[in-house]
Design an enzyme around this catalytic site. Structure first.
Site, mmCIF file in Angstrom:
data_model
loop_
_atom_site.group_PDB
_atom_site.id
_atom_site.type_symbol
_atom_site.label_atom_id
_atom_site.label_comp_id
_atom_site.label_asym_id
_atom_site.label_seq_id
_atom_site.Cartn_x
_atom_site.Cartn_y
_atom_site.Cartn_z
ATOM 1 C CD GLN A 130 -3.034 -1.089 0.264
ATOM 2 O OE1 GLN A 130 -3.354 -0.011 -0.241
ATOM 3 N NE2 GLN A 130 -3.664 -2.214 -0.050
ATOM 4 N NE ARG A 132 -1.709 5.318 -5.990
ATOM 5 C CZ ARG A 132 -2.616 4.821 -5.149
ATOM 6 N NH1 ARG A 132 -3.526 3.975 -5.588
ATOM 7 N NH2 ARG A 132 -2.612 5.145 -3.877
ATOM 8 N N GLY A 172 -12.520 -1.080 -3.080
ATOM 9 C CA GLY A 172 -11.148 -1.565 -2.860
ATOM 10 C C GLY A 172 -10.350 -0.479 -2.159
ATOM 11 C CD GLU A 184 -8.747 -3.718 0.659
ATOM 12 O OE1 GLU A 184 -8.884 -2.807 -0.179
ATOM 13 O OE2 GLU A 184 -8.151 -4.786 0.413
ATOM 14 C CD GLU A 232 -16.443 -8.649 -6.820
ATOM 15 O OE1 GLU A 232 -16.089 -8.398 -5.643
ATOM 16 O OE2 GLU A 232 -15.723 -8.410 -7.790
ATOM 17 C CD GLU A 273 -4.911 2.498 -8.323
ATOM 18 O OE1 GLU A 273 -5.275 1.705 -9.220
ATOM 19 O OE2 GLU A 273 -3.876 2.362 -7.652
ATOM 20 C CD GLU A 276 -3.606 -5.395 -9.774
ATOM 21 O OE1 GLU A 276 -4.416 -5.105 -8.877
ATOM 22 O OE2 GLU A 276 -2.505 -4.821 -9.917
HETATM 23 C C1 LIG Z 1 -4.769 -0.840 -6.318
HETATM 24 S S1 LIG Z 1 -5.267 -1.030 -4.668
HETATM 25 C C2 LIG Z 1 -5.854 0.599 -4.273
HETATM 26 C C3 LIG Z 1 -5.941 0.871 -2.783
HETATM 27 C C4 LIG Z 1 -6.428 2.262 -2.412
HETATM 28 N N1 LIG Z 1 -7.750 2.529 -2.928
HETATM 29 C C5 LIG Z 1 -5.490 3.332 -2.911
HETATM 30 O O1 LIG Z 1 -5.837 4.025 -3.856
HETATM 31 O O2 LIG Z 1 -4.403 3.455 -2.353
HETATM 32 C C6 LIG Z 1 -6.730 -1.967 -4.859
HETATM 33 C C7 LIG Z 1 -7.337 -2.442 -3.556
HETATM 34 O O3 LIG Z 1 -8.596 -3.023 -3.845
HETATM 35 C C8 LIG Z 1 -8.767 -4.206 -3.096
HETATM 36 N N2 LIG Z 1 -9.686 -5.062 -3.880
HETATM 37 C C9 LIG Z 1 -9.457 -5.637 -5.076
HETATM 38 N N3 LIG Z 1 -10.540 -6.296 -5.512
HETATM 39 C C10 LIG Z 1 -11.483 -6.128 -4.551
HETATM 40 C C11 LIG Z 1 -12.828 -6.563 -4.434
HETATM 41 N N4 LIG Z 1 -13.400 -7.318 -5.381
HETATM 42 N N5 LIG Z 1 -13.517 -6.205 -3.325
HETATM 43 C C12 LIG Z 1 -12.931 -5.441 -2.355
HETATM 44 N N6 LIG Z 1 -11.663 -5.025 -2.410
HETATM 45 C C13 LIG Z 1 -10.945 -5.344 -3.507
HETATM 46 C C14 LIG Z 1 -7.367 -4.777 -2.970
HETATM 47 O O4 LIG Z 1 -7.261 -5.640 -1.865
HETATM 48 C C15 LIG Z 1 -6.531 -3.508 -2.836
HETATM 49 O O5 LIG Z 1 -6.351 -3.144 -1.506
#
Ligand SMILES: C[S@@+](CC[C@H](N)C(=O)[O-])C[C@H]1O[C@@H](n2cnc3c(N)ncnc32)[C@H](O)[C@@H]1O
Length: 533
Positions: free
Chosen positions: A168, A177, A201, A223, A253, A267, A276
């Site tokens: 993170q 970003r 997420g 999350e 979901e 994001e 991903e």
């Molecule tokens: C690229 S990171 C972005 C984290 C944060 N939003 C940021 O901008 O710093 C994506 C996050 O989404 C979470 N994530 C991915 N797919 C997800 C889902 N289907 N439901 C909930 N969380 C999800 C991941 O665990 C991860 O922490």
């Protein structure tokens, strides 16, 4: 029932005359009497449905104890009392392949019929939310949409990765970003003030905190990984903002929210935008939580593509396989594997920050409108390509990058990962062709970039580029040169060298200022098209 040797709440068993795993060089199993057991385990949300084959006696020559995921299993009749059960895998639900198989001999035809009917019943019932077990036990839910399409080993690793602060932090420290998200939110306060926001997420919760700073009435930070606990801690440590944020641990979901959202913030971008497969979760969250006229931050994404010429990179890729050309490696001839190693190297997309001067034509782009795209449309992305070469030389492949637009009511802001712009943690990617193509100035290059999603949260890439032959043969009829390759987006080659100074031909030097401007003009057009009505 006579054929059933056991039947409790979540289990159903059949005696088999014989059972054997289909011959595998690693785990041979001889046929001997056995048992087939259907079972279900776990909580309603994480239901595991299994079909287990066991030899009756542990004294069997090579005892069998094989558990198959019932959802991924298929059973085929070979004869009245003979069947085979196969474990199925697939590529984006398209090509089915079978990895393991079990040969089953029933004691008689009736028992075979009973087994097949129970097999189909269990498979069907569990596919329906709120279905019943064939023996009458209620099941609240089975695998969620996410779990149905993503292999559990992949999602375990994925959420383990995002559960670590280290990763993170890496994203938070990507100044381009995080700074662009901050600016996009703060400059568009009017979109946030007094509104309900869902952070899809949420990770560390940073975007939820931005939304709260911009005046959101309430933010739901969803999350799925263990990061949810840290996000809770961070939010509790910022009480003025935190009192308007609720962290919800779970997948977008699956979770339920008490109200609809006016804005989604997320994001979800991976390498090449789509890696991903989190865009699909963003779109599912839109359909589940967003009010009809709600906004999405970001709103639109674009994949940009242009052919490039980089002799240095090509030689580096080709040379990596030289190791396998040794005929006497400790007395062993390695050359039988040279071809495979060569192909393997070219199946890795190269991730690095390159000098935009390697592009030999203005880029083109493919738009994904997050407000409109259907989740299924992201399973397969087919992009026809057409370029006109601004310089002559060898094309070594296709360079790609992406940008996203925050279509705020006050300010429209782009986050770009373009070459030549400040580098982000996504860098850019290049698909290198094992066979370069020769072009002359002004020549047309055509082709296709075809992305097919798979159940390991990524895509298989099929790239083809073609150009007419030049030189004497072209005058005699214009024969086409075509070069293709298949790449695995999940297994990139991280080549983090500094952008290099490339010696340019005179042609290239003259053409450069033109290359990126066409793209910017097209971006302008898109902005106008997206302007609020
Ligand atoms: C690229 S990171 C972005 C984290 C944060 N939003 C940021 O901008 O710093 C994506 C996050 O989404 C979470 N994530 C991915 N797919 C997800 C889902 N289907 N439901 C909930 N969380 C999800 C991941 O665990 C991860 O922490």
């Amino acid at each position: 029932m006579e054929d059933s040797v056991g039947q409790n709440r979540n289990c159903r068993e059949f005696i088999l005359a014989s059972v054997a795993e289909l011959s595998s060089p690693f785990s041979p199993s001889a046929a001997s009497p056995g048992i087939a057991r259907f079972s279900c385990d776990g909580s309603a949300a994480e239901l595991e449905l299994e079909l287990q084959f066991q030899h009756e006696s542990h004294q069997a020559p090579a005892p069998l104890n094989l558990k198959l995921d019932l959802q991924a299993a298929q059973v085929f009749k070979l004869g009245p009392a003979q069947s085979v059960c196969m474990l199925e895998g697939s590529d984006a639900g398209k090509q089915t392949s079978y990895s393991r198989g079990v040969a089953i001999q029933f004691r008689n035809e009736e028992e075979s019929e009973a087994f097949h009917s129970v097999f189909q019943q269990w498979k069907k019932k569990f596919n329906v939310q709120g279905g019943n077990l064939p023996n009458g036990t209620d099941v609240i839910t089975r695998k969620s949409k996410f779990d149905q399409k993503i292999e559990s080993s992949s999602s375990k690793m994925y959420f383990h990765y995002y559960g670590q602060l280290l990763h993170q932090q890496n994203m938070l420290q990507d100044y381009v970003r995080t700074g662009t998200y901050y600016a996009a939110v703060m400059e568009n306060r009017t979109d946030f003030v007094g509104r309900v926001v869902v952070d899809v997420g949420a990770g560390s919760g940073i975007l939820s905190l931005f939304a709260a700073q911009a005046g959101a009435k309430h933010v739901y930070a969803v999350e799925a990984s263990g990061m949810a606990e840290y996000a809770q801690k961070l939010i509790a440590g910022n009480p003025l903002l935190g009192q308007r944020i609720t962290v919800i641990k779970g997948k977008v979901e699956d979770v339920e929210l008490p109200e609809k959202a006016d804005i989604l913030i997320s994001e979800p971008m991976g390498t090449l935008l789509v890696n991903e497969r989190m865009l699909e979760s963003y779109v599912i969250a839109r359909d589940r939580f967003l009010s009809p006229n709600g906004k999405m931050f970001p709103t639109v994404g674009r994949i940009h593509m242009a052919p490039f010429s980089d002799e240095y990179l090509f030689v580096e890729m080709a040379n990596k396989a030289l190791f396998w050309q040794q005929q006497n490696f400790y007395g062993v001839d390695l050359t039988p594997l040279h071809g495979t190693a060569f192909q393997g190297n070219f199946s890795q997309p190269v991730v690095d920050a390159f000098d935009p001067r390697v592009l030999i034509s203005p880029p083109t782009f493919h738009v994904i409108d997050f407000t409109k795209v259907k989740e299924e449309e992201l399973y397969e992305i087919n992009i026809p390509l057409r370029f006109r070469s601004a310089v002559g030389g060898r094309i070594h492949g296709l360079a790609c990058w992406f940008d996203v637009l925050f279509n705020g009511s006050t300010v429209q802001r782009w986050l770009t990962t373009a070459p030549g712009s400040p580098t982000t943690h996504w860098y850019q990617i290049r698909c290198v062709l094992p066979q370069p193509i020769y072009v002359m100035v002004g020549q047309e290059i055509t082709g296709r970039l075809h992305l097919i999603a798979h159940n390991s949260q990524s895509y298989t890439i099929y790239l083809t580029l073609s150009a007419k032959m030049w030189g004497p043969s072209a005058e005699q009829g214009g024969i086409l040169q075509t070069s293709s390759c298949k790449l695995e987006l999940k297994e990139p080659y991280y080549r983090m060298s500094q952008p290099q100074a490339y010696p340019l031909t005179q042609d290239q030097q003259q053409a450069q200022p033109l290359l990126m401007t066409q793209d910017l003009e097209e971006a302008d057009g898109l902005m106008q098209h997206l302007s609020p009505n």
